[in-house]
Design an enzyme around this catalytic site. Structure first.
Site, PDB file in Angstrom:
ATOM      1  N   CYS A 187      27.845  35.512  55.036  1.00  0.00           N
ATOM      2  CA  CYS A 187      27.792  35.680  53.695  1.00  0.00           C
ATOM      3  C   CYS A 187      26.386  35.314  53.308  1.00  0.00           C
ATOM      4  CB  CYS A 187      28.862  34.941  53.147  1.00  0.00           C
ATOM      5  SG  CYS A 187      28.786  34.730  51.276  1.00  0.00           S
ATOM      6  N   GLU A 203      47.571  51.659  38.586  1.00  0.00           N
ATOM      7  CA  GLU A 203      46.095  51.430  38.305  1.00  0.00           C
ATOM      8  C   GLU A 203      45.760  51.409  36.721  1.00  0.00           C
ATOM      9  OE1 GLU A 203      44.318  50.192  40.536  1.00  0.00           O
ATOM     10  OE2 GLU A 203      45.288  50.960  42.342  1.00  0.00           O
ATOM     11  N   GLN A 213      42.407  45.178  33.602  1.00  0.00           N
ATOM     12  CA  GLN A 213      42.629  43.964  32.661  1.00  0.00           C
ATOM     13  C   GLN A 213      43.832  43.130  33.191  1.00  0.00           C
ATOM     14  OE1 GLN A 213      39.917  43.820  30.696  1.00  0.00           O
ATOM     15  NE2 GLN A 213      39.356  45.760  30.396  1.00  0.00           N
ATOM     16  N   THR A 214      44.686  43.456  34.039  1.00  0.00           N
ATOM     17  CA  THR A 214      45.836  42.607  33.972  1.00  0.00           C
ATOM     18  C   THR A 214      46.245  42.336  35.345  1.00  0.00           C
ATOM     19  OG1 THR A 214      46.672  43.939  32.275  1.00  0.00           O
ATOM     20  CG2 THR A 214      48.295  42.577  33.355  1.00  0.00           C
ATOM     21  N   TYR A 250      36.699  53.467  38.349  1.00  0.00           N
ATOM     22  CA  TYR A 250      37.502  52.449  39.155  1.00  0.00           C
ATOM     23  C   TYR A 250      38.848  53.294  39.480  1.00  0.00           C
ATOM     24  CZ  TYR A 250      41.210  49.617  40.360  1.00  0.00           C
ATOM     25  OH  TYR A 250      42.257  49.053  41.260  1.00  0.00           O
ATOM     26  N   ARG A 289      52.264  48.722  46.154  1.00  0.00           N
ATOM     27  CA  ARG A 289      51.651  49.228  47.254  1.00  0.00           C
ATOM     28  C   ARG A 289      52.613  49.930  47.967  1.00  0.00           C
ATOM     29  NH1 ARG A 289      47.979  44.032  48.727  1.00  0.00           N
ATOM     30  NH2 ARG A 289      46.199  44.562  47.332  1.00  0.00           N
ATOM     31  N   CYS A 300      34.937  28.778  50.606  1.00  0.00           N
ATOM     32  CA  CYS A 300      34.390  29.232  51.726  1.00  0.00           C
ATOM     33  C   CYS A 300      34.731  28.596  53.245  1.00  0.00           C
ATOM     34  CB  CYS A 300      32.817  28.764  51.643  1.00  0.00           C
ATOM     35  SG  CYS A 300      32.041  29.690  50.211  1.00  0.00           S
ATOM     36  N   GLU A 329      42.047  47.327  49.268  1.00  0.00           N
ATOM     37  CA  GLU A 329      43.123  46.684  49.112  1.00  0.00           C
ATOM     38  C   GLU A 329      42.486  45.061  49.795  1.00  0.00           C
ATOM     39  OE1 GLU A 329      47.124  48.509  48.907  1.00  0.00           O
ATOM     40  OE2 GLU A 329      46.697  47.843  50.785  1.00  0.00           O
ATOM     41  N   LEU A 369      51.454  43.605  27.928  1.00  0.00           N
ATOM     42  CA  LEU A 369      50.577  43.928  28.885  1.00  0.00           C
ATOM     43  C   LEU A 369      49.166  43.897  28.157  1.00  0.00           C
ATOM     44  CD1 LEU A 369      51.622  46.668  31.188  1.00  0.00           C
ATOM     45  CD2 LEU A 369      51.019  44.356  32.071  1.00  0.00           C
ATOM     46  N   ASP A 402      36.656  47.159  41.477  1.00  0.00           N
ATOM     47  CA  ASP A 402      37.335  46.448  40.571  1.00  0.00           C
ATOM     48  C   ASP A 402      36.468  45.089  40.128  1.00  0.00           C
ATOM     49  OD1 ASP A 402      38.070  44.936  42.438  1.00  0.00           O
ATOM     50  OD2 ASP A 402      40.197  44.881  42.049  1.00  0.00           O
ATOM     51  N   TYR A 460      46.036  45.501  25.639  1.00  0.00           N
ATOM     52  CA  TYR A 460      45.089  46.378  25.820  1.00  0.00           C
ATOM     53  C   TYR A 460      45.807  47.923  25.702  1.00  0.00           C
ATOM     54  CZ  TYR A 460      41.931  42.786  27.493  1.00  0.00           C
ATOM     55  OH  TYR A 460      41.084  41.733  27.314  1.00  0.00           O
TER      56      TYR A 460
END
Ligand code: SF4
Length: 352
Positions: free
Chosen positions: A216, A54, A59-60, A137, A42, A207, A190, A97, A155, A99
């Site tokens: 909600c 990204e 997937q990670t 995404y 970030r 919650c 974010e 990682l 995501d 994939y």
């Protein structure tokens, strides 16, 4: 409820009206200011850095990605460096990682950037989407984080949080786009990621500490913990694999490279074959000679997206037409995940 048009899930579930939506946005953004995770990707948000992170984040988990991102960007600080690199080196840096199609696509995307975009990450959404491996995404995330666009990064966290907040079986990208607060897309994206990782977590949402619990709709309907509704997943076929961790008389390890297409394409692995645990059969299949009796290693399962391998490994000393690699050189080769696990269980000093 205010007179502003409603936003949210379709009937028969609820909707959130304008004033409530504004309160929801404000509350989540305030929560984010207090609880923002200081993740390394970030910081210093150049378009290239955002794009690479990204790709890795698909997937990670965020915490897993951080050291990989640092290493990858140190070696490939700009698209041109990655475009010029060999695929094997890129896969080796990606090792762990999983994939691996992401790594291949990122390299192809870098080559496209060099050919068509002066070596830069393209700004235009249609150019971004045309890059190999860039779906909605990544395009949304890069648009918001790197170029300040009003785009949702939809995501798994956003899917979960929005499905629950709006009591939708499975929220979609349209809803994510509709609830973006104006001028705050990057923070909002974010915020949903962090909120989904820390509060509205999978299985049992927290919650009791949720700052938007009163808004909600999934909670109000008593089914937040069952949202989003899971899609039925077809059973994964189980495949029995017998593998040999073979060392020569000097301790080097014998490896073979997988085919350039299909599962784990181009990765290196121990000689293996499908079928029952018969190390002699594996040796015959690969033209190897065993110099002593093979020793059984602990069996394990390796889960892929569409299948499961049940791996029975054996260690032995032998010879034959393999690529023989010293333990210290293994880090330079992209090793298939199951092979790395076999070697970790068989070779002293091999990193776990
Ligand atoms: Fe998630 Fe529970 Fe908050 Fe709803 S109330 S957003 S389910 S944590």
């Amino acid at each position: 409820m205010a007179g502003a048009p409603p936003v949210g899930a379709r009937e028969p579930h609820g909707t959130v009206h304008g004033d409530d939506l504004a309160r929801l946005q404000r509350s989540l953004l305030e929560w984010f200011e207090r609880h923002r995770r200081p993740l390394p990707f970030r910081e210093d948000r150049t378009p290239w850095r955002v794009l690479v992170s990204e790709f890795m984040l698909q997937q990670t988990q965020a915490e897993t990605v951080a050291p990989y991102l640092t290493r990858f960007l140190a070696r490939f600080p700009e698209p041109a460096a990655l475009a010029a690199a060999g695929e094997q080196e890129v896969l080796a840096l990606w090792q762990g990682l999983g994939y691996y199609s992401r790594a291949r696509n990122l390299r192809l995307a870098a080559q496209r950037m060099v050919q068509s975009h002066a070596g830069q990450v393209p700004d235009a959404p249609e150019d971004l989407r045309a890059l190999p491996g860039v779906g909605p995404y990544i395009a949304g995330a890069v648009g918001a984080f790197a170029f300040g666009r009003e785009t949702a990064a939809f995501d798994a966290n956003a899917l979960r949080v929005l499905s629950r907040l709006f009591d939708a079986d499975r929220a979609g990208p349209d809803l994510a786009q509709a609830v973006l607060p104006r001028g705050r897309a990057a923070d909002w994206n974010e915020a949903l990621m962090d909120f989904g990782s820390l509060v509205c977590v999978p299985r049992v949402p927290r919650c009791a500490i949720c700052p938007v619990a009163d808004l909600c709709l999934g909670r109000r309907a008593g089914r937040a913990d069952r949202l989003p509704v899971r899609r039925p997943t077809p059973p994964r076929p189980e495949v029995a694999i017998c593998a040999l961790v073979l060392q020569d008389d000097t301790g080097r390890i014998g490896l073979v490279q997988r085919a350039n297409r299909g599962l784990l394409a181009g990765m290196w692995e121990c000689p293996a074959m499908q079928g029952p645990p018969l190390p002699d059969a594996v040796a015959a299949e690969h033209g190897l000679r065993l110099h002593g009796p093979p020793l059984a290693l602990p069996a394990f399962r390796h889960v892929f997206t569409h299948r499961v391998w049940t791996v029975r490994g054996f260690s032995a000393v032998g010879s034959g037409p393999l690529r023989w690699v010293g333990v210290a050189e293994l880090g330079a080769l992209p090793l298939a995940g199951p092979a790395a696990r076999l070697l970790a269980g068989a070779i002293p000093g091999f990193p776990k």
